[in-house]
Scaffold this motif. Structure first.
Motif, PDB file in Angstrom:
ATOM      1  N   ILE A 139    -114.126 -56.679 -75.396  1.00 25.82           N
ATOM      2  CA  ILE A 139    -113.402 -57.175 -74.219  1.00 25.82           C
ATOM      3  C   ILE A 139    -114.125 -56.783 -72.929  1.00 25.82           C
ATOM      4  O   ILE A 139    -114.367 -57.613 -72.048  1.00 25.82           O
ATOM      5  N   GLU A 197    -117.361 -58.700 -72.395  1.00 27.29           N
ATOM      6  CA  GLU A 197    -117.136 -60.070 -71.903  1.00 27.29           C
ATOM      7  C   GLU A 197    -116.990 -60.061 -70.385  1.00 27.29           C
ATOM      8  O   GLU A 197    -117.586 -60.880 -69.677  1.00 27.29           O
ATOM      9  N   TYR A 198    -116.204 -59.147 -69.902  1.00 28.94           N
ATOM     10  CA  TYR A 198    -115.967 -59.010 -68.465  1.00 28.94           C
ATOM     11  C   TYR A 198    -117.248 -58.612 -67.725  1.00 28.94           C
ATOM     12  O   TYR A 198    -117.607 -59.195 -66.693  1.00 28.94           O
ATOM     13  N   ASP A 208    -120.019 -61.344 -67.535  1.00 29.13           N
ATOM     14  CA  ASP A 208    -119.692 -62.393 -66.565  1.00 29.13           C
ATOM     15  C   ASP A 208    -119.929 -61.915 -65.131  1.00 29.13           C
ATOM     16  O   ASP A 208    -120.180 -62.723 -64.239  1.00 29.13           O
ATOM     17  N   SER A 213    -106.785 -52.683 -72.111  1.00 26.75           N
ATOM     18  CA  SER A 213    -107.401 -53.622 -71.163  1.00 26.75           C
ATOM     19  C   SER A 213    -106.452 -53.942 -70.016  1.00 26.75           C
ATOM     20  O   SER A 213    -106.879 -54.056 -68.856  1.00 26.75           O
ATOM     21  N   ILE A 256    -108.236 -55.558 -66.670  1.00 23.01           N
ATOM     22  CA  ILE A 256    -109.179 -56.585 -67.121  1.00 23.01           C
ATOM     23  C   ILE A 256    -108.431 -57.918 -67.199  1.00 23.01           C
ATOM     24  O   ILE A 256    -107.376 -58.000 -67.830  1.00 23.01           O
ATOM     25  N   TYR A 269    -110.704 -62.575 -70.363  1.00 27.67           N
ATOM     26  CA  TYR A 269    -111.704 -61.734 -71.020  1.00 27.67           C
ATOM     27  C   TYR A 269    -111.107 -61.004 -72.222  1.00 27.67           C
ATOM     28  O   TYR A 269    -111.800 -60.759 -73.217  1.00 27.67           O
ATOM     29  N   GLY A 296    -112.775 -61.625 -75.761  1.00 21.36           N
ATOM     30  CA  GLY A 296    -113.345 -60.456 -76.437  1.00 21.36           C
ATOM     31  C   GLY A 296    -112.754 -60.254 -77.814  1.00 21.36           C
ATOM     32  O   GLY A 296    -113.484 -60.004 -78.784  1.00 21.36           O
TER      33      GLY A 296
END
Length: 504
Positions: free
Chosen positions: A135, A138-139, A142, A326, A331, A335, A339
């Motif tokens: 997760i 992914e954040y 980006d 998360s 987050i 994402y 994730g």
């Protein structure tokens, strides 16, 4: 500032704050000397090293070697005046606590520059850690930021070092070194497993986790060299709830209430998760599939569908834990969903299928009572009517209760059992296997002791028909076996499974 060096008298001062010094013999001029390096490894010594004497197999030869390589003083629980005459020393009453304090000073509390999540529990720590890692990455990807760091029972990554792990949570000095590496390369997030041994023996002492996650509690690690009782084991696990800013707690655990009470007055915020409506992160409408599990999760800011690409119904709890963590880290939802969908965990619920499509072989790290029970229960639900064959063993000189617990569970659920080597260390594999077998015998279940793990896996797959699911547990993708005091390179269970399925 990571690289700031401290005088030896600053190290003695920090030990004195907790009354850890029993005796010291250090000339005044040596106290004014800067400590250039801190180490407990005689093969990793630089000039002006403060050397730490520790470990069950430590001998004075290691100290002499360290002094020859540049150590100018040592910290120990015993004196070595005859073996290392004239070398200044600090004798401490508790090396575990002392090492955590020394490491924290040497690395200048570098952990404060990271956002650290610590995850504890009897089962699911590695999977939850990797769910969170996917997760976060992914954040971070980006936002064009460095990937997150991870410290786990599978491997460690800190931006500098990528290594297979031998301890779920490293010793304090190694732990702070990982933190320092992560900060040096610009990493912001670090997710780690926090074992009961790490908490009991103060490896994380002094660290305030941004998130502390309590997954569950089962009977494990009760022995003369680990935890003296279940109460001692539970107390160690609950320690994490007292040293975190936000406590994430699984309401499915029978010990959720105790975890909440431990966090109250310590954590700034408590966030619950689970498969019951009163949870802050509530998971429901769970639908298992051949290649993963779909479910919904709701909280005060969303009610969304999620999917994980791993089987095992117990992984829903791990996914809910990752969602809660998360959420606490702010987050964004997109994402979290992406994730979890992409997440794969090495050696955890990896399913391999024969060419005919009829035989599934599952490689999983299940190695204690709670994880075994969950694995069998989930397999029965996801493969209704199928026979179960299992390959497993138990480690040497620790978690001795597993031999009875895993033997009983395997005997209760499995149709065929292969007992084999699994990090026997300094204990004979045959002895461990026969002890497990003594508990399997009470069940109407076929079993064999095959010491060679490769041969045990080969026979389990070769003799299985399409009406069988084979479980290979305990090692996952690990590529080493502990034999004696050494870790010996071996193929992983995944490598064995792929080879033997190709031959079937």
């Amino acid at each position: 500032m990571i690289n700031r060096l401290h005088l030896l008298k600053e190290y003695t001062a920090v030990l004195e704050t907790e009354s850890l010094i029993a005796e010291q013999n250090i000339p005044e001029e040596v106290l004014e000397k800067k400590v250039n390096y801190l180490s407990f490894n005689s093969q990793d010594v630089r000039y002006d090293t403060l050397f730490i004497c520790k470990g069950a197999h430590f001998t004075a030869d290691y100290l002499r070697s360290a002094v020859e390589e540049g150590a100018f003083a040592y910290v120990s629980e015993k004196k070595y005046e005859e073996q290392a005459p004239g070398v200044p020393y600090i004798i401490v009453t508790d090396m575990h606590r002392a090492m955590a304090l020394l490491a924290d000073l040497f690395y200048n509390q570098v952990w404060k520059q990271l956002t650290i999540t610590g995850i504890t529990g009897t089962k699911g720590k590695s999977t939850t850690t990797y769910f969170v890692r996917y997760i976060l990455d992914e954040y971070l990807k980006d936002h064009k930021l460095p990937a997150s760091a991870v410290i786990s029972g599978i491997d460690n990554y800190d931006g500098v070092t990528q290594e297979e792990s031998h301890l779920t949570t490293p010793e304090a000095l190694d732990l702070h070194h990982h933190y320092a590496n992560a900060v040096r390369v610009g990493i912001e997030f670090l997710t780690m497993e926090v074992s009961s041994q790490a908490l009991k023996y103060h490896r994380t002492k002094g660290i305030l986790f941004d998130i502390g996650c309590f997954l569950n509690m089962g009977i494990d690690h009760i022995s003369d060299v680990e935890h003296s009782s279940f109460e001692d084991y539970l107390h160690a696990k609950l320690t994490l709830m007292t040293q975190c800013k936000t406590a994430c707690i699984n309401l499915e655990s029978d010990y959720a209430g105790q975890a909440q009470r431990a966090a109250e007055g310590k954590a700034e915020k408590i966030l619950t998760f689970g498969r019951r409506p009163e949870a802050d992160i509530y998971g429901y409408e769970i639908e298992p599939g051949k290649k993963g599990i779909s479910f919904r999760a709701k909280c005060d800011s969303f009610d969304e569908a999620f999917k994980i690409g791993m089987t095992g119904l117990f992984n829903v709890d791990n996914a809910l834990a990752a969602i809660a963590i998360s959420y606490a880290l702010n987050i964004p939802l997109a994402y979290i969903k992406a994730g979890l969908k992409k997440a794969r965990v090495s050696g955890r619920m990896e399913v391999y299928t024969s060419r005919s499509g009829g035989l599934d072989v599952i490689v999983d790290y299940a190695h204690n009572q709670m994880s075994f029970e969950s694995l069998f229960t989930s397999t029965k639900k996801e493969y209704p009517g199928k026979k179960i064959t299992i390959v497993f063993g138990c480690p040497g000189k620790k978690a001795l209760g597993r031999r009875k617990e895993l033997g009983n569970i395997a005997g209760k659920y499995a149709d065929k059992i292969y007992i084999t080597e699994e990090d026997a260390g300094e204990e004979p594999v045959q002895k461990i296997s026969e002890e497990i077998a003594s508990h399997v015998k009470q069940f109407d279940c076929e079993y064999s002791i095959i010491i060679d793990r490769e041969e045990a896996i080969r026979q389990a797959i070769e003799t299985a028909d399409d009406d069988t699911v084979v479980l290979i547990t305990g090692k996952g993708r690990e590529t080493r076996q502990k034999r004696g005091t050494q870790y010996i390179d071996t193929p992983s269970d995944v490598e064995y499974v792929r080879r033997f399925l190709a031959e079937k």
